[in-house]
Write a protein that holds these residues in place. Structure first.
Motif, PDB file in Angstrom:
ATOM      1  N   VAL A 195     -18.139   6.498   7.102  1.00  0.00           N
ATOM      2  CA  VAL A 195     -17.234   5.942   8.114  1.00  0.00           C
ATOM      3  C   VAL A 195     -15.913   6.709   8.150  1.00  0.00           C
ATOM      4  N   LYS A 196     -15.556   7.198   9.338  1.00  0.00           N
ATOM      5  CA  LYS A 196     -14.271   7.855   9.554  1.00  0.00           C
ATOM      6  C   LYS A 196     -13.292   6.832  10.118  1.00  0.00           C
ATOM      7  N   CYS A 197     -12.128   6.716   9.492  1.00  0.00           N
ATOM      8  CA  CYS A 197     -11.136   5.723   9.910  1.00  0.00           C
ATOM      9  C   CYS A 197     -10.044   6.368  10.770  1.00  0.00           C
ATOM     10  N   TYR A 198      -9.662   5.650  11.834  1.00  0.00           N
ATOM     11  CA  TYR A 198      -8.590   6.090  12.715  1.00  0.00           C
ATOM     12  C   TYR A 198      -7.583   4.967  12.908  1.00  0.00           C
ATOM     13  N   PHE A 199      -6.323   5.353  13.075  1.00  0.00           N
ATOM     14  CA  PHE A 199      -5.253   4.381  13.299  1.00  0.00           C
ATOM     15  C   PHE A 199      -4.952   4.275  14.790  1.00  0.00           C
ATOM     16  N   ALA A 200      -4.850   3.033  15.271  1.00  0.00           N
ATOM     17  CA  ALA A 200      -4.483   2.774  16.670  1.00  0.00           C
ATOM     18  C   ALA A 200      -2.963   2.638  16.743  1.00  0.00           C
ATOM     19  N   SER A 227      -4.198  -1.765  11.648  1.00  0.00           N
ATOM     20  CA  SER A 227      -3.725  -2.268  10.367  1.00  0.00           C
ATOM     21  C   SER A 227      -4.212  -1.358   9.246  1.00  0.00           C
ATOM     22  N   VAL A 228      -3.283  -0.700   8.554  1.00  0.00           N
ATOM     23  CA  VAL A 228      -3.707   0.151   7.440  1.00  0.00           C
ATOM     24  C   VAL A 228      -4.282  -0.704   6.311  1.00  0.00           C
ATOM     25  N   GLU A 229      -3.861  -1.970   6.244  1.00  0.00           N
ATOM     26  CA  GLU A 229      -4.420  -2.862   5.226  1.00  0.00           C
ATOM     27  C   GLU A 229      -5.920  -3.037   5.427  1.00  0.00           C
ATOM     28  N   HIS A 230      -6.350  -3.131   6.680  1.00  0.00           N
ATOM     29  CA  HIS A 230      -7.784  -3.205   6.962  1.00  0.00           C
ATOM     30  C   HIS A 230      -8.454  -1.847   6.757  1.00  0.00           C
ATOM     31  N   LEU A 231      -7.804  -0.788   7.210  1.00  0.00           N
ATOM     32  CA  LEU A 231      -8.371   0.553   7.043  1.00  0.00           C
ATOM     33  C   LEU A 231      -8.545   0.901   5.566  1.00  0.00           C
ATOM     34  N   ASP A 232      -7.607   0.459   4.759  1.00  0.00           N
ATOM     35  CA  ASP A 232      -7.661   0.745   3.315  1.00  0.00           C
ATOM     36  C   ASP A 232      -8.855   0.100   2.622  1.00  0.00           C
ATOM     37  N   GLY A 249       2.496  -7.289  12.551  1.00  0.00           N
ATOM     38  CA  GLY A 249       1.483  -6.317  12.159  1.00  0.00           C
ATOM     39  C   GLY A 249       0.976  -6.473  10.740  1.00  0.00           C
ATOM     40  N   TYR A 250       1.696  -7.236   9.911  1.00  0.00           N
ATOM     41  CA  TYR A 250       1.263  -7.447   8.530  1.00  0.00           C
ATOM     42  C   TYR A 250       0.266  -8.595   8.401  1.00  0.00           C
ATOM     43  N   VAL A 251       0.096  -9.363   9.460  1.00  0.00           N
ATOM     44  CA  VAL A 251      -0.837 -10.494   9.433  1.00  0.00           C
ATOM     45  C   VAL A 251      -2.259  -9.976   9.546  1.00  0.00           C
ATOM     46  N   ARG A 252      -3.116 -10.429   8.631  1.00  0.00           N
ATOM     47  CA  ARG A 252      -4.530 -10.048   8.672  1.00  0.00           C
ATOM     48  C   ARG A 252      -5.364 -11.298   8.953  1.00  0.00           C
ATOM     49  N   PRO A 253      -5.827 -12.060   7.954  1.00  0.00           N
ATOM     50  CA  PRO A 253      -6.528 -13.305   8.288  1.00  0.00           C
ATOM     51  C   PRO A 253      -5.562 -14.301   8.933  1.00  0.00           C
ATOM     52  N   PRO A 254      -6.073 -15.204   9.770  1.00  0.00           N
ATOM     53  CA  PRO A 254      -5.203 -16.110  10.534  1.00  0.00           C
ATOM     54  C   PRO A 254      -4.278 -16.980   9.700  1.00  0.00           C
ATOM     55  N   TYR A 255      -4.672 -17.350   8.473  1.00  0.00           N
ATOM     56  CA  TYR A 255      -3.785 -18.206   7.677  1.00  0.00           C
ATOM     57  C   TYR A 255      -2.462 -17.507   7.373  1.00  0.00           C
ATOM     58  N   GLU A 256      -2.440 -16.165   7.477  1.00  0.00           N
ATOM     59  CA  GLU A 256      -1.203 -15.446   7.188  1.00  0.00           C
ATOM     60  C   GLU A 256      -0.152 -15.624   8.280  1.00  0.00           C
TER      61      GLU A 256
END
Length: 222
Positions: free
Chosen positions: A200-205, A188-193, A42-49
């Motif tokens: 824009v209203k942000c929601y967590f899945a 990903s809260v990293e993306h939401l942040d 869940g901590y992976v964001r861009p694919p290189y991670e």
């Protein structure tokens, strides 16, 4: 897409592992290694991670470690990653994914099943719906087409990388559409942040891979 519309963790594990161990031997217990990957995916964001998570697993595999130690190591590896290394790993990653698609599409698509939320999008027009994903465009299109999910537009890894963050891309989209309000759903809260737009209203899945902080949880039946 990943974790929200589809449960792609098995596919991401196989493809990223193949990319990371392309030129070296895998010497670990598959069950233990995979369990660690699934825990921190869940901590992976861009694919290189994906490189960073495998690097962290290798480093800690024979050690006793706490979550924070693993996460800090992962984040530090990501910060130190050079641009040319990011590009090289992602090219390898996407090439391996394409090989899976071309050589055994049925097995590949089975590694990308719909989530219960994804099921609600099938065979619908889904007007005013945009997919923003760190997946490559070809994979995203193939998955949505297979499951008959129609959306207004797809923004893939290239657009996210060029914009810098999902939040910056979302602001650009809102401006281009002259939109008055919108909703962003991610696991990903990293993306939401990264979202800094009052429209824009942000929601967590909460059915995805990440851990929530203080974002409202999206109700799948709303």
């Amino acid at each position: 897409m990943d974790g929200v519309i589809i449960d792609s963790i098995e596919e991401c594990y196989r493809v990223s592992k193949d990319a990371y161990y392309k030129n070296k031997s895998f010497i670990y217990s598959e069950d233990r290694y995979k369990k660690i990957f699934f825990k921190y995916r869940g901590y992976v964001r861009p694919p290189y991670e994906y490189f960073c998570i495998h690097d962290a697993i290798e480093y800690f595999y024979y050690k006793h470690f706490e979550d924070l130690e693993f996460i800090n190591f992962f984040n530090n590896t990501s910060k130190k990653f050079q641009h040319e290394d990011k590009v090289a790993f992602e090219e390898t990653f996407f090439t391996i994914r394409l090989d899976y698609q071309n050589n055994d599409f049925d097995s590949w698509i089975k590694m990308n099943p719909l989530t219960s939320f994804g099921e609600t999008l099938k065979s619908k027009n889904n007007a005013n719906t945009i997919v923003i994903t760190t997946k490559n465009m070809q994979a995203a299109k193939k998955i949505l087409n297979f499951y008959k999910i129609g959306v207004d537009k797809i923004y893939s890894n290239d657009e996210v990388r060029n914009s810098g963050t999902k939040g910056k891309l979302i602001k650009q989209i809102m401006d281009d559409l002259n939109a008055l309000d919108g909703m962003f759903l991610d696991d990903s809260v990293e993306h939401l942040d990264t979202v800094d737009d009052d429209r824009v209203k942000c929601y967590f899945a909460d059915w995805g891979y990440g851990a929530n902080t203080n974002y409202p949880i999206y109700n799948k039946v709303q």
